[in-house]
Write an enzyme that holds these catalytic residues in place. Structure first.
Site, PDB file in Angstrom:
ATOM      1  N   HIS A  53       0.839  -1.189   0.000  1.00 46.73           N
ATOM      2  CA  HIS A  53       0.000   0.000   0.000  1.00 46.73           C
ATOM      3  C   HIS A  53       0.882   1.250   0.000  1.00 46.73           C
ATOM      4  CE1 HIS A  53      -3.846  -2.088   1.735  1.00 46.73           C
ATOM      5  NE2 HIS A  53      -3.387  -2.658   0.645  1.00 46.73           N
ATOM      6  N   GLU A  55       1.322   3.741   2.071  1.00 48.14           N
ATOM      7  CA  GLU A  55       2.084   4.073   3.276  1.00 48.14           C
ATOM      8  C   GLU A  55       3.375   3.259   3.354  1.00 48.14           C
ATOM      9  OE1 GLU A  55      -2.359   4.124   4.557  1.00 48.14           O
ATOM     10  OE2 GLU A  55      -1.097   3.206   3.003  1.00 48.14           O
ATOM     11  N   THR A 167     -25.212  11.442 -32.904  1.00 48.46           N
ATOM     12  CA  THR A 167     -24.062  10.557 -32.702  1.00 48.46           C
ATOM     13  C   THR A 167     -23.694   9.741 -33.929  1.00 48.46           C
ATOM     14  OG1 THR A 167     -25.483   8.766 -31.894  1.00 48.46           O
ATOM     15  CG2 THR A 167     -24.632  10.329 -30.255  1.00 48.46           C
ATOM     16  N   ALA A 168     -24.597   9.638 -34.891  1.00 47.60           N
ATOM     17  CA  ALA A 168     -24.325   8.848 -36.101  1.00 47.60           C
ATOM     18  C   ALA A 168     -25.374   9.184 -37.162  1.00 47.60           C
ATOM     19  CB  ALA A 168     -24.362   7.357 -35.797  1.00 47.60           C
ATOM     20  N   SER A 174     -20.389   7.012 -38.193  1.00 44.11           N
ATOM     21  CA  SER A 174     -20.159   7.837 -37.000  1.00 44.11           C
ATOM     22  C   SER A 174     -18.700   8.248 -36.836  1.00 44.11           C
ATOM     23  CB  SER A 174     -20.604   7.077 -35.741  1.00 44.11           C
ATOM     24  OG  SER A 174     -19.847   5.891 -35.580  1.00 44.11           O
ATOM     25  N   TRP A 176     -15.489  10.220 -38.122  1.00 41.05           N
ATOM     26  CA  TRP A 176     -15.374  10.587 -36.707  1.00 41.05           C
ATOM     27  C   TRP A 176     -16.094  11.919 -36.515  1.00 41.05           C
ATOM     28  CZ3 TRP A 176     -13.807   6.892 -33.634  1.00 41.05           C
ATOM     29  CH2 TRP A 176     -12.903   5.952 -34.094  1.00 41.05           C
ATOM     30  N   GLY A 298     -24.643   2.104 -28.002  1.00 40.61           N
ATOM     31  CA  GLY A 298     -25.517   2.816 -28.916  1.00 40.61           C
ATOM     32  C   GLY A 298     -26.683   3.463 -28.193  1.00 40.61           C
TER      33      GLY A 298
END
Length: 363
Positions: A53, A55, A167-168, A174, A176, A298
């Site tokens: 960890h 510490e 989005t598409a 889609s 870019w 989607g």
């Protein structure tokens, strides 16, 4: 670096915690610095599960530099653990080391700790200060806190859209909408998650890998496909390397056997409508120690996850463009009154290259 006050010490500890962003799950990302007379003499962050960890790393770093840690101040972004899990209790190590003061950003939500670590330090005569940069420490481990407090992972839905929320195209094109810097930034968010979740519609349409490629990472998140009827093609790219969890509502025994022979895990969670029980899936992911889920799906699955209250926040990239009549972000029912709208709060708004990144949380 000279540390003048507790805020500076904790800010540096948070920087160290961020170094473990991609490796600590299911454990929290924790950073620690050891300070004597305002000078940092040791620092570290939590390693992969089962290893040291923060510490322990910081104490070892200080000693490797020839420093005496007795009486020093230690800044740690999460309460030191007090139980023996895969590693011994950090609270005991700090007591044995003889540190003089411990500054903790936030209490550990794990019921096995939950204040016990700080209490043990105080009982040993170590001065303890708490709640320094608490909000920042919570953000660092928002998924771990969610899982410990509710049994559910923190679920972040990522999407990229034009300014008019598309989005598409209707023909599926889609790539870019957003530019390369935003896409790379999305990979960084994908990398920090424990799991990346998508739907069979996206797998069929795009044949994605859903791996982290744009940023360096020592491990890939677990990939999950929601596929109610188990329609996935065994040649799909997502199935060709590391094991995938496929969540269905109708478990065809033959298809299950073939997927399992490839090393994949089939999880059958039907609801009354014959679809995947999405809230139960989130509970199952919590049981499997998944802290953060990154959704890239989607508009149909996006809508279902929102409707069933499975999403905590949206990670939305908006491009400075207009597309017009095209596919939207979510498949949600039409409202007859604005009183039925879903309300979110902007958590962060930032420009990434030419695009805008919005982090918004459901209220």
């Amino acid at each position: 670096m000279t540390i003048i006050n507790d805020q500076q010490g904790m800010a540096l500890a948070l920087e160290w915690a961020a170094k473990g962003m991609f490796i600590t799950a299911p454990n929290p990302r924790v950073g620690c610095v050891v300070v004597r007379d305002g000078i940092v003499i040791g620092a570290g962050h939590t390693q992969a599960a089962g290893k040291a960890h923060a510490e322990i790393q910081a104490l070892a770093d200080a000693r490797a530099g020839g420093h005496d840690v007795r009486g020093a101040t230690l800044y740690v972004t999460l309460e030191p653990c007090s139980h023996h899990g895969r590693t011994p209790p950090c609270a005991d190590a700090l007591i044995a080391a003889g540190v003089g003061r411990v500054v903790s950003a936030i209490a550990d939500p794990n019921p096995l700790v939950a204040g016990k670590g700080l209490a043990r330090l105080r009982a040993a005569g170590i001065a303890v200060t708490t709640d320094v940069l608490q909000a920042e420490a919570l953000e660092m481990n928002i998924g771990f806190f969610s899982r410990m407090r509710t049994g559910l992972p923190w679920v972040r839905m990522k999407a990229a859209a034009s300014l008019d929320g598309k989005t598409a195209l209707h023909n599926g094109q889609s790539q870019w909408i957003t530019a390369a810097p935003a896409r790379d930034d999305g990979h960084a968010w994908r990398a920090r998650a424990c799991a990346v979740l998508t739907g069979i519609g996206t797998v069929k349409a795009d044949d994605p890998q859903l791996t982290v490629r744009a940023v360096e990472t020592p491990r890939q998140p677990q990939r999950i496909v929601i596929d109610s009827r188990l329609d996935i093609d065994l040649q799909a790219r997502i199935l060709q390397d590391v094991p995938v969890w496929i969540v269905c509502a109708q478990a065809d025994p033959g298809k299950c056997a073939m997927l399992q022979s490839m090393g994949h895990d089939v999880i059958c969670l039907p609801n009354a409508a014959g679809k995947v029980d999405l809230p139960e899936l989130m509970r199952e992911l919590g049981r499997r120690q998944i802290n953060e889920v990154h959704v890239e799906a989607g508009f149909k699955l996006n809508g279902s996850l929102v409707r069933e209250d499975c999403i905590d926040e949206l990670l939305l990239y908006l491009a400075p463009s207009l597309i017009g009549d095209a596919q939207g972000l979510f498949d949600l029912p039409a409202l007859t009154s604005l009183t039925g709208k879903r309300t979110l709060a902007f958590h962060e708004v930032k420009q990434i290259g030419a695009d805008l990144r919005i982090l918004a949380r459901f209220c």
